[in-house]
Design an enzyme around this catalytic site. Structure first.
Site, PDB file in Angstrom:
ATOM      1  N   GLY A  38       1.155  -1.103  -0.142  1.00  0.00           N
ATOM      2  CA  GLY A  38       0.261   0.103  -0.106  1.00  0.00           C
ATOM      3  C   GLY A  38       1.174   1.556   0.000  1.00  0.00           C
ATOM      4  O   GLY A  38       1.458   1.072  -0.577  1.00  0.00           O
ATOM      5  N   SER A  39       0.255   2.391   0.962  1.00  0.00           N
ATOM      6  CA  SER A  39       1.213   3.323   0.655  1.00  0.00           C
ATOM      7  C   SER A  39       2.598   3.182   0.968  1.00  0.00           C
ATOM      8  O   SER A  39       3.729   3.572   0.426  1.00  0.00           O
ATOM      9  CB  SER A  39       0.606   4.336   1.594  1.00  0.00           C
ATOM     10  N   ARG A  56      -2.009 -11.347   1.080  1.00  0.00           N
ATOM     11  CA  ARG A  56      -2.851 -12.215   0.528  1.00  0.00           C
ATOM     12  C   ARG A  56      -3.100 -12.563  -0.868  1.00  0.00           C
ATOM     13  O   ARG A  56      -3.602 -12.128  -1.241  1.00  0.00           O
ATOM     14  CB  ARG A  56      -4.220 -12.558   1.929  1.00  0.00           C
ATOM     15  N   GLU A  61      -4.658  -2.362  12.193  1.00  0.00           N
ATOM     16  CA  GLU A  61      -5.470  -3.003  12.771  1.00  0.00           C
ATOM     17  C   GLU A  61      -4.905  -4.592  13.017  1.00  0.00           C
ATOM     18  O   GLU A  61      -5.916  -5.462  13.537  1.00  0.00           O
ATOM     19  CB  GLU A  61      -6.925  -2.038  12.348  1.00  0.00           C
ATOM     20  N   GLY A  62      -5.221  -4.999  11.517  1.00  0.00           N
ATOM     21  CA  GLY A  62      -4.152  -6.513  11.324  1.00  0.00           C
ATOM     22  C   GLY A  62      -3.245  -7.019  11.413  1.00  0.00           C
ATOM     23  O   GLY A  62      -2.761  -7.779  11.323  1.00  0.00           O
ATOM     24  N   GLN A  63      -1.899  -6.376  12.264  1.00  0.00           N
ATOM     25  CA  GLN A  63      -0.771  -6.687  12.498  1.00  0.00           C
ATOM     26  C   GLN A  63      -1.007  -7.984  13.213  1.00  0.00           C
ATOM     27  O   GLN A  63      -0.115  -8.693  12.988  1.00  0.00           O
ATOM     28  CB  GLN A  63       0.028  -6.177  12.884  1.00  0.00           C
ATOM     29  N   HIS A 113       5.927   1.887  11.667  1.00  0.00           N
ATOM     30  CA  HIS A 113       5.127   2.206  13.612  1.00  0.00           C
ATOM     31  C   HIS A 113       5.365   1.498  14.841  1.00  0.00           C
ATOM     32  O   HIS A 113       4.858   0.453  14.665  1.00  0.00           O
ATOM     33  CB  HIS A 113       3.461   2.797  12.876  1.00  0.00           C
ATOM     34  N   ASP A 158       3.444  10.058  17.155  1.00  0.00           N
ATOM     35  CA  ASP A 158       2.748  10.073  16.054  1.00  0.00           C
ATOM     36  C   ASP A 158       1.196  10.233  15.419  1.00  0.00           C
ATOM     37  O   ASP A 158       0.734  10.337  15.431  1.00  0.00           O
ATOM     38  CB  ASP A 158       2.845   8.580  15.225  1.00  0.00           C
ATOM     39  N   GLU A 214      -5.274  26.656  -0.966  1.00  0.00           N
ATOM     40  CA  GLU A 214      -4.431  28.052  -0.146  1.00  0.00           C
ATOM     41  C   GLU A 214      -3.590  27.223   0.517  1.00  0.00           C
ATOM     42  O   GLU A 214      -2.076  28.190   1.013  1.00  0.00           O
ATOM     43  CB  GLU A 214      -4.697  28.667   0.100  1.00  0.00           C
TER      44      GLU A 214
HETATM   45  P1  NAD Z   1      -2.172   0.793   3.232  1.00  0.00           P
HETATM   46  O1  NAD Z   1      -3.627   0.319   3.821  1.00  0.00           O
HETATM   47  O2  NAD Z   1      -1.960   2.133   2.520  1.00  0.00           O
HETATM   48  O3  NAD Z   1      -1.728  -1.255   2.814  1.00  0.00           O
HETATM   49  C1  NAD Z   1      -1.454  -1.947   3.255  1.00  0.00           C
HETATM   50  C2  NAD Z   1      -1.501  -2.880   2.157  1.00  0.00           C
HETATM   51  O4  NAD Z   1      -1.300  -4.561   3.176  1.00  0.00           O
HETATM   52  C3  NAD Z   1      -2.199  -3.482   0.924  1.00  0.00           C
HETATM   53  O5  NAD Z   1      -1.104  -3.644   0.089  1.00  0.00           O
HETATM   54  C4  NAD Z   1      -3.229  -4.417   1.855  1.00  0.00           C
HETATM   55  O6  NAD Z   1      -3.516  -5.469   0.236  1.00  0.00           O
HETATM   56  C5  NAD Z   1      -1.894  -5.313   2.001  1.00  0.00           C
HETATM   57  N1  NAD Z   1      -2.537  -6.050   3.825  1.00  0.00           N
HETATM   58  C6  NAD Z   1      -3.548  -6.040   4.626  1.00  0.00           C
HETATM   59  N2  NAD Z   1      -3.656  -7.200   5.172  1.00  0.00           N
HETATM   60  C7  NAD Z   1      -2.836  -7.592   4.487  1.00  0.00           C
HETATM   61  C8  NAD Z   1      -1.919  -9.408   5.449  1.00  0.00           C
HETATM   62  N3  NAD Z   1      -2.051  -9.459   6.604  1.00  0.00           N
HETATM   63  N4  NAD Z   1      -0.823 -10.207   5.087  1.00  0.00           N
HETATM   64  C9  NAD Z   1      -0.652  -8.993   3.309  1.00  0.00           C
HETATM   65  N5  NAD Z   1      -0.834  -8.039   3.369  1.00  0.00           N
HETATM   66  C10 NAD Z   1      -1.463  -7.365   3.985  1.00  0.00           C
HETATM   67  O7  NAD Z   1      -1.404   0.949   4.490  1.00  0.00           O
HETATM   68  P2  NAD Z   1      -0.245   1.884   4.980  1.00  0.00           P
HETATM   69  O8  NAD Z   1      -1.111   2.967   5.039  1.00  0.00           O
HETATM   70  O9  NAD Z   1       1.141   1.766   4.500  1.00  0.00           O
HETATM   71  O10 NAD Z   1       0.473   1.498   6.647  1.00  0.00           O
HETATM   72  C11 NAD Z   1       0.993   0.552   6.471  1.00  0.00           C
HETATM   73  C12 NAD Z   1       1.966   0.725   7.790  1.00  0.00           C
HETATM   74  O11 NAD Z   1       2.747   2.000   7.868  1.00  0.00           O
HETATM   75  C13 NAD Z   1       1.281   1.423   8.839  1.00  0.00           C
HETATM   76  O12 NAD Z   1       1.966   0.404  10.587  1.00  0.00           O
HETATM   77  C14 NAD Z   1       1.355   2.385   9.480  1.00  0.00           C
HETATM   78  O13 NAD Z   1       0.634   2.790  10.676  1.00  0.00           O
HETATM   79  C15 NAD Z   1       2.485   2.649   8.625  1.00  0.00           C
HETATM   80  N6  NAD Z   1       2.826   4.251   8.657  1.00  0.00           N
HETATM   81  C16 NAD Z   1       1.705   4.808   7.305  1.00  0.00           C
HETATM   82  C17 NAD Z   1       1.688   5.870   6.686  1.00  0.00           C
HETATM   83  C18 NAD Z   1       1.409   6.598   5.159  1.00  0.00           C
HETATM   84  O14 NAD Z   1       1.469   7.283   4.874  1.00  0.00           O
HETATM   85  N7  NAD Z   1       0.664   5.386   5.049  1.00  0.00           N
HETATM   86  C19 NAD Z   1       3.545   6.667   7.127  1.00  0.00           C
HETATM   87  C20 NAD Z   1       4.309   6.428   8.796  1.00  0.00           C
HETATM   88  C21 NAD Z   1       3.747   4.470   8.958  1.00  0.00           C
HETATM   89 MG    MG Z   2       0.621   7.236  11.863  1.00  0.00          MG
HETATM   90 MG    MG Z   3      -5.168  36.808   1.361  1.00  0.00          MG
END
Ligand code: NAD
Ligand code: MG
Ligand code: MG
Length: 339
Positions: free
Chosen positions: A25-26, A48, A84-86, A108, A191, A231
């Site tokens: 993901g992100s 998965r 939430e799924g870790q 995180h 955070d 802005e």
């Molecule tokens: P996300 O929701 O963007 O992506 C989650 C990914 O995990 C998806 O590809 C999903 O298909 C996959 N997934 C879900 N359950 C799974 C499983 N059981 N096994 C394998 N793959 C699975 O998540 P995110 O926002 O990148 O967050 C990931 C971690 O990074 C979190 O701990 C979050 O706190 C941390 N974090 C995120 C950001 C951010 O910019 N989003 C910044 C700092 C830290």
């Molecule tokens: Mg955070």
């Molecule tokens: Mg102005």
């Protein structure tokens, strides 16, 4: 406070390891691609079966394994699945499949700090937490820069956990901007506080409140959107570049005077009190417990709040106005088809 840079890290440490990125993901897409572009050849993505992320990871050239296969293969499991799924991922796929003496890492601190995961004693447990959205972790790396990262070691079974963490941080671009040493507790609580009170919660409520007040007072929603939302980026870019003084140098004296007169009226002692209460709820574990319970009921209220947020008038107005500024969409950070 100790800050490490590329010169403090041995990037070969991470190149020598089998690195499984759990989630694409992100953060996952950014870490996987940055590691690959830094010359790490043994990087796979764990997803998965049936996951919508599989075609995106494969299109970027990654081998995809199931979480169980990846756990058995990995020297380092980087957990970039939703917080939430870790705990379930750990119990179902990681705990019994990972080899002795391997490492598990997080971006995180929530799962470890609030004891949602209790890791095995033989493993290294560390964190590399980029201080920016995943899409920016990728875009900054691509342009030769980086997003600052936090490093924390919870368990150092190998005696090498910090060095491995620094090597990883450099490979994703963190060593260019600085890797700050911290603890799981400090990262986790600051955070959550930052995103809830300032970055996501605070800023979005502030912008929406300003938008609503102008619209309720009879001004055009388009004006309200430009003034209170669009802005924001222009102002924040100036702060990002040179601090608040740099922003004040660019805005008019009238704007700056208004900032001093009216800012503290809006963000008054009550707001700071509210922020203290939010911090206390985070520190006590109340927020983490509430969020995990929310997930036991299929995120019922989370989904309702997300829907209501997306239906806000400012979203519609903004979409129409942004369509008239096509350059905003060029080179988008978020491309849902790819990341
Ligand atoms: P996300 O929701 O963007 O992506 C989650 C990914 O995990 C998806 O590809 C999903 O298909 C996959 N997934 C879900 N359950 C799974 C499983 N059981 N096994 C394998 N793959 C699975 O998540 P995110 O926002 O990148 O967050 C990931 C971690 O990074 C979190 O701990 C979050 O706190 C941390 N974090 C995120 C950001 C951010 O910019 N989003 C910044 C700092 C830290
Ligand atoms: Mg955070
Ligand atoms: Mg102005």
């Amino acid at each position: 406070m100790r800050v490490y840079y590329d010169r403090d890290a041995d990037v070969n440490l991470i190149k020598g390891k089998n690195v499984a990125i759990f989630g694409y993901g992100s953060q996952g897409h950014a870490h996987a691609n940055n590691l690959k572009d830094s010359g790490c050849e043994n990087v796979i993505v764990a997803l998965r079966p049936g996951s919508g992320s599989i075609p995106k990871a494969e299109a970027a050239g990654f081998q995809v394994m199931t979480p169980g296969e990846a756990a058995a293969w990995a020297d380092l499991a980087m957990v970039l699945t939703p917080d939430e799924g870790q705990a379930d991922l750990w119990l179902d796929d990681l705990r019994d499949n990972m080899r002795q003496g391997t490492a598990i890492a997080f971006a995180h601190g929530l799962s470890i700090h609030f004891n949602l995961i209790e890791p095995r004693d033989d493993m290294d447990v560390f964190m590399i937490a980029p201080k920016g959205p995943g899409h920016t972790v990728r875009s900054e790396y691509v342009r030769g820069a980086g997003v600052p990262c936090l490093v924390a070691v919870e368990q150092n079974a190998s005696g090498n956990a910090l060095e491995i963490g620094l090597s990883y941080s450099s490979a994703i671009g963190g060593g260019r901007a600085g890797t700050i040493e911290t603890t799981f507790r400090e990262e986790c609580e600051t955070d959550l506080f930052g995103e809830q009170t300032v970055l996501c919660g605070g800023v979005c409520e502030l912008m929406r409140a300003g938008f609503e007040i102008l619209v309720e007072a009879g001004y055009a929603p388009e004006m309200a959107y430009f003034e209170c939302m669009h802005e924001m980026k222009l102002i924040v870019d100036l702060i990002y570049e040179g601090g608040i003084a740099n922003m004040n140098y660019s805005v008019s004296n009238t704007a700056e005077y208004g900032e001093y007169i009216s800012g503290p009226r809006v963000i008054d002692a009550r707001v700071k009190d509210n922020m203290r209460q939010v911090l206390a709820r985070i520190q006590s574990g109340e927020f983490a417990a509430q969020w995990m319970l929310e997930n036991k009921v299929n995120q019922a209220s989370f989904k309702a709040m997300r829907r209501r947020s997306s239906e806000h008038l400012s979203e519609d107005v903004g979409e129409k106005l942004r369509a008239m500024m096509p350059w905003i969409a060029e080179g988008r950070l978020v491309d849902k088809a790819k990341n």
